[in-house]
Scaffold this motif. Sequence first.
Motif, short mmCIF file in Angstrom:
data_model
loop_
_atom_site.label_atom_id
_atom_site.label_comp_id
_atom_site.label_asym_id
_atom_site.label_seq_id
_atom_site.Cartn_x
_atom_site.Cartn_y
_atom_site.Cartn_z
N GLU A 315 30.82 18.27 -12.32
CA GLU A 315 32.06 18.27 -11.92
C GLU A 315 33.24 17.21 -11.79
O GLU A 315 32.84 16.10 -11.33
N LEU A 316 34.26 17.46 -12.14
CA LEU A 316 35.41 16.62 -12.56
C LEU A 316 36.67 16.74 -11.46
O LEU A 316 36.90 17.90 -11.03
N TYR A 317 37.05 15.72 -10.99
CA TYR A 317 38.32 15.48 -10.04
C TYR A 317 39.38 14.67 -10.26
O TYR A 317 39.15 13.61 -10.96
N ASP A 318 40.55 15.06 -10.00
CA ASP A 318 41.68 14.31 -10.42
C ASP A 318 41.76 13.27 -9.45
O ASP A 318 41.21 13.04 -8.25
N ARG A 319 43.26 12.51 -9.24
CA ARG A 319 43.46 11.55 -8.36
C ARG A 319 43.58 11.90 -7.06
O ARG A 319 43.25 11.10 -6.07
N ASP A 320 43.95 13.24 -6.84
CA ASP A 320 44.15 13.90 -5.57
C ASP A 320 42.89 14.32 -5.15
O ASP A 320 42.76 14.86 -3.95
N LEU A 321 41.83 14.20 -5.79
CA LEU A 321 40.37 14.74 -5.36
C LEU A 321 40.41 16.29 -5.57
O LEU A 321 39.49 16.75 -4.77
N ASN A 322 41.23 16.76 -6.42
CA ASN A 322 41.01 18.17 -6.55
C ASN A 322 40.07 18.49 -7.71
O ASN A 322 40.21 17.87 -8.83
N ASN A 323 39.26 19.52 -7.48
CA ASN A 323 38.24 19.88 -8.44
C ASN A 323 39.08 20.61 -9.74
O ASN A 323 39.62 21.63 -9.38
N PHE A 324 38.87 20.07 -11.00
CA PHE A 324 39.65 20.88 -12.08
C PHE A 324 38.64 21.43 -13.15
O PHE A 324 39.48 22.00 -13.84
N ALA A 325 37.56 21.01 -13.07
CA ALA A 325 36.65 21.57 -14.09
C ALA A 325 35.17 21.43 -13.92
O ALA A 325 34.89 20.44 -12.93
N ILE A 326 34.26 22.55 -13.79
CA ILE A 326 32.80 22.33 -13.58
C ILE A 326 31.84 22.78 -14.97
O ILE A 326 32.41 23.77 -15.67
N PHE A 327 31.14 22.22 -15.08
CA PHE A 327 29.88 22.49 -16.32
C PHE A 327 28.63 22.56 -15.53
O PHE A 327 28.16 22.00 -14.64
N CYS A 328 28.01 23.50 -16.18
CA CYS A 328 26.63 23.84 -15.84
C CYS A 328 25.85 24.51 -16.96
O CYS A 328 26.60 24.95 -18.03
N GLY A 329 24.58 24.65 -16.81
CA GLY A 329 23.90 25.27 -17.79
C GLY A 329 23.84 27.04 -17.82
O GLY A 329 23.97 27.30 -16.40
N GLU A 330 23.74 27.68 -18.89
CA GLU A 330 23.71 29.24 -18.56
C GLU A 330 22.56 29.49 -17.83
O GLU A 330 21.29 29.08 -18.49
N ARG A 331 22.52 30.46 -16.90
CA ARG A 331 21.39 30.86 -16.08
C ARG A 331 21.75 32.35 -15.88
O ARG A 331 22.55 32.58 -15.13
N LYS A 332 20.70 33.09 -16.05
CA LYS A 332 20.94 34.49 -15.31
C LYS A 332 20.38 34.46 -14.15
O LYS A 332 19.67 33.67 -13.62
N ARG A 333 20.91 35.43 -13.26
CA ARG A 333 20.46 35.64 -11.91
C ARG A 333 18.92 35.92 -11.61
O ARG A 333 18.55 36.39 -12.38
N LYS A 334 18.40 35.08 -10.93
CA LYS A 334 17.25 35.13 -10.55
C LYS A 334 16.14 34.42 -11.51
O LYS A 334 15.06 34.28 -11.46
N ASP A 335 16.96 33.71 -12.40
CA ASP A 335 16.13 32.84 -13.44
C ASP A 335 16.23 31.21 -13.01
O ASP A 335 17.24 30.81 -12.36
#
Length: 360
Positions: A315-335
């Motif tokens: 997760e990436l945050y700017d100087r005002d500590l606002n989240n501006f982007a999130i990265f994760c792995g592809e995952r299907k529900r219940k996997d």
Amino acid sequence: MTDNNSNNFTTATEAWTAFAVGEAKGYAVDIAAELGLSEGELVAAGIGTNVVRLDADWGDFIPRLEELGQVKILTRNPSVVHEKIGTFGKISINGEMGLVLNHDVDLRLFLGHWGHAFAVETDNPRAGRRRSFQIFDHDGRAVHKIFLTDQSDEAAYDKLIGDFKADTQLPGIEVLPPLPKAVTLPDQDVDVENLRAHWRRMTDVHQYHGMLKDFNVGRQQGMRLAGPEFAERLSADALKTLLEKASESGISIMVFVGNSGAIQIHTGPIKTIREMGDWINIMDPTFTLHLRMDQVFEAWIVRKPIREGMVTTIELYDRDLNNFAIFCGERKRKDPENPDWQKLAESLPRLENTMAAVAE
């Protein structure tokens, strides 16, 4: 987005006219800022010429975007621009929440923030003729844009304009002041052990936002207080390392970018990574990302328990500590989470280790 060039426009009409034909320097949002305006106010100055004000019930309008065929969608915030090419479909609207789950067009829409909508046409020597629908928040900030491509159905676009054209087509809009930031508890008033206990008991990643709200803590604040069992600061070069390793490995990842009114998601591998000044870019055929590295004030690895194990996000945050982007792995529900993604994420350099190495 920023541009070092400046213009000398005195009115929104003058600025929009120049922008629409490619005679202005910079992006629309920056040209508007030079005049002390929001981007929405700048675009609205073109109503009656090359901009049409729309008056749409979103539950009627959004499902009909499928009629356009292939489009390019764009969602951004001040730190990153996320663009995808695909078609609308698998749309559901429930009150102020909208979902589009058509893989390449994957959106979470917060329709209470959709304040102004326009059909926009520009034509300039560099970009050519561009036709789009553009949505802005009540304060005039861009929420979501839908651009026609060479494969789009222009007749369907014209039909949508005709069906949703507002009765009043005078230039200009009234904007509201930005909403106040949420008030959260001071660190010393948070029951940290209870927060950690509830974090540990999560069984679904979608419980995360509700948990933070229950404890009245902000996203970055919650990570700080939860400690290294759940969240750790990453070094400044972690983002570049993440993208390069994801590209090399071919792992299917998810990239979330959002603002007040929309979250746009890419799912799949990424391939072409390019650095240009302060920007790092993903330049793939149906997905492009333009992210300002100088806006990454903090980067975190975050672990969220689920029934199947753990979901790991970067997760990436700017100087005002606002989240501006999130990265994760592809995952299907219940996997369970892809172990290759988890290994990649956990391999990223921690801030403490980087600082210790510099001090030696």
